[in-house]
Enzyme design. Sequence first.
Site, mmCIF file in Angstrom:
data_model
loop_
_atom_site.group_PDB
_atom_site.id
_atom_site.type_symbol
_atom_site.label_atom_id
_atom_site.label_comp_id
_atom_site.label_asym_id
_atom_site.label_seq_id
_atom_site.Cartn_x
_atom_site.Cartn_y
_atom_site.Cartn_z
ATOM 1 N N VAL A 1 -2.838 9.572 -4.105
ATOM 2 C CA VAL A 1 -1.954 9.182 -5.210
ATOM 3 C C VAL A 1 -2.654 9.332 -6.557
ATOM 4 O O VAL A 1 -2.051 9.798 -7.535
ATOM 5 C CB VAL A 1 -1.459 7.727 -5.012
ATOM 6 C CG1 VAL A 1 -0.742 7.221 -6.253
ATOM 7 C CG2 VAL A 1 -0.521 7.647 -3.818
ATOM 8 N N ASP B 1 0.817 -1.219 0.000
ATOM 9 C CA ASP B 1 0.000 0.000 0.000
ATOM 10 C C ASP B 1 0.851 1.270 0.000
ATOM 11 O O ASP B 1 0.410 2.323 -0.432
ATOM 12 C CB ASP B 1 -0.916 -0.018 1.237
ATOM 13 C CG ASP B 1 -1.763 1.228 1.345
ATOM 14 O OD1 ASP B 1 -2.551 1.479 0.422
ATOM 15 O OD2 ASP B 1 -1.629 1.962 2.342
ATOM 16 N N LEU C 1 -6.454 6.667 2.989
ATOM 17 C CA LEU C 1 -6.669 7.709 1.970
ATOM 18 C C LEU C 1 -5.518 7.807 0.971
ATOM 19 O O LEU C 1 -5.510 8.708 0.137
ATOM 20 C CB LEU C 1 -6.862 9.063 2.657
ATOM 21 C CG LEU C 1 -8.155 9.171 3.469
ATOM 22 C CD1 LEU C 1 -8.133 10.417 4.334
ATOM 23 C CD2 LEU C 1 -9.366 9.195 2.558
ATOM 24 N N ARG C 2 -4.553 6.874 1.072
ATOM 25 C CA ARG C 2 -3.427 6.956 0.139
ATOM 26 C C ARG C 2 -3.889 6.823 -1.311
ATOM 27 O O ARG C 2 -3.359 7.467 -2.202
ATOM 28 C CB ARG C 2 -2.394 5.868 0.448
ATOM 29 C CG ARG C 2 -1.489 6.222 1.600
ATOM 30 C CD ARG C 2 -0.207 5.390 1.582
ATOM 31 N NE ARG C 2 0.520 5.611 2.817
ATOM 32 C CZ ARG C 2 0.555 4.762 3.833
ATOM 33 N NH1 ARG C 2 -0.089 3.613 3.743
ATOM 34 N NH2 ARG C 2 1.229 5.042 4.920
ATOM 35 N N GLY C 3 -4.870 5.953 -1.533
ATOM 36 C CA GLY C 3 -5.377 5.743 -2.899
ATOM 37 C C GLY C 3 -5.902 7.032 -3.511
ATOM 38 O O GLY C 3 -5.597 7.360 -4.669
#
Length: 328
Positions: free
Chosen positions: A269, A183, A264-266
């Site tokens: 990015v 991830d 919330l990385r998705g």
Amino acid sequence: MKLALILNVIDPKIGGVMIMGDRGTGKSTTIRAIADLLPQIEIVSNDMFNSHVSDYELMSDFVKKQLQNGVNMDTSFINVPMVDLPLGATEDRVCGTIDIEKALTEGTKTFEPGLLAKANRGILYVDEVNLLDDHLVDILLDSAASGWNTVEREGISIRHPARFVLVGSGNPEEGELRPQLLDRFGMHAEIRTVKEPALRVQIVEQRSKFDSNPQICLQEFQDKQSKLKNVIVAAQEKLSHVTIDYDLRVKISQVCSILDVDGLRGDIVTNRAAKAFAAYQNKDYVSQSDIKQVVTLCLRHRLRKDPLETIDSGLKVNQVFQEIFGTP
């Protein structure tokens, strides 16, 4: 794979690329080739961290002090560092180490830089990253995310900038990375062996041509290489001016929500990558088609693994994208 690498070069804050694929598909060759597309960088001469002469974020503490004291710094231009991290590397080799003996006898902090120092403002490549010790992967990802590396030994602490594009490659047959480590990579590309006979022959012929006379082969592609280099440089300069509409940002978050992406990385990015792709296309605004180009690369590795799932994660991302965005 090539697009993911180029976008990370345009915006290193995307967070690196994980490239998984069959053996013998040119993963390492492609990754090592990306360094030739990058313009030279200006560094403070004889600085072990490749410090930037004016950007505080890319400057070591020593250079900052020198500038504050009004010392003029000599600069030089170097090729963007491309650092290979071997599988058997120790933590000291990666992070660097403090010479305790000198610190105790002479009272001076003597730092021996590691691979993270050499890779600052460059590319750090880990082949077979899925075979690397988990604690080393943790160190790499923490440094890549924060942009700094801190070394502490016996109460002595030294930190230095470590801004690099982290690129990992591996063969799925040798095992997967843990989901929480996977991830942390900004993008994920999957490479399959080419099935079409004509294309396979073309690759074999090109490889044979290179082996017989590398110079002629390089000259043949010199113009294309220079053109792509100029496009990347222009995109890096344009990136800060690219904007993305609020509605599109909401739809990106809807896609992440429906796919049940943890954290919330998705979202972050995908927004970054869409802007980088728009800059690469020399556009001022992000469009739906720009998001479509990058959404699978950004989200496919963040889906929860379901052993009973028959559909490929990339196709699943595409399906949800079509549901939310509709056909452009």
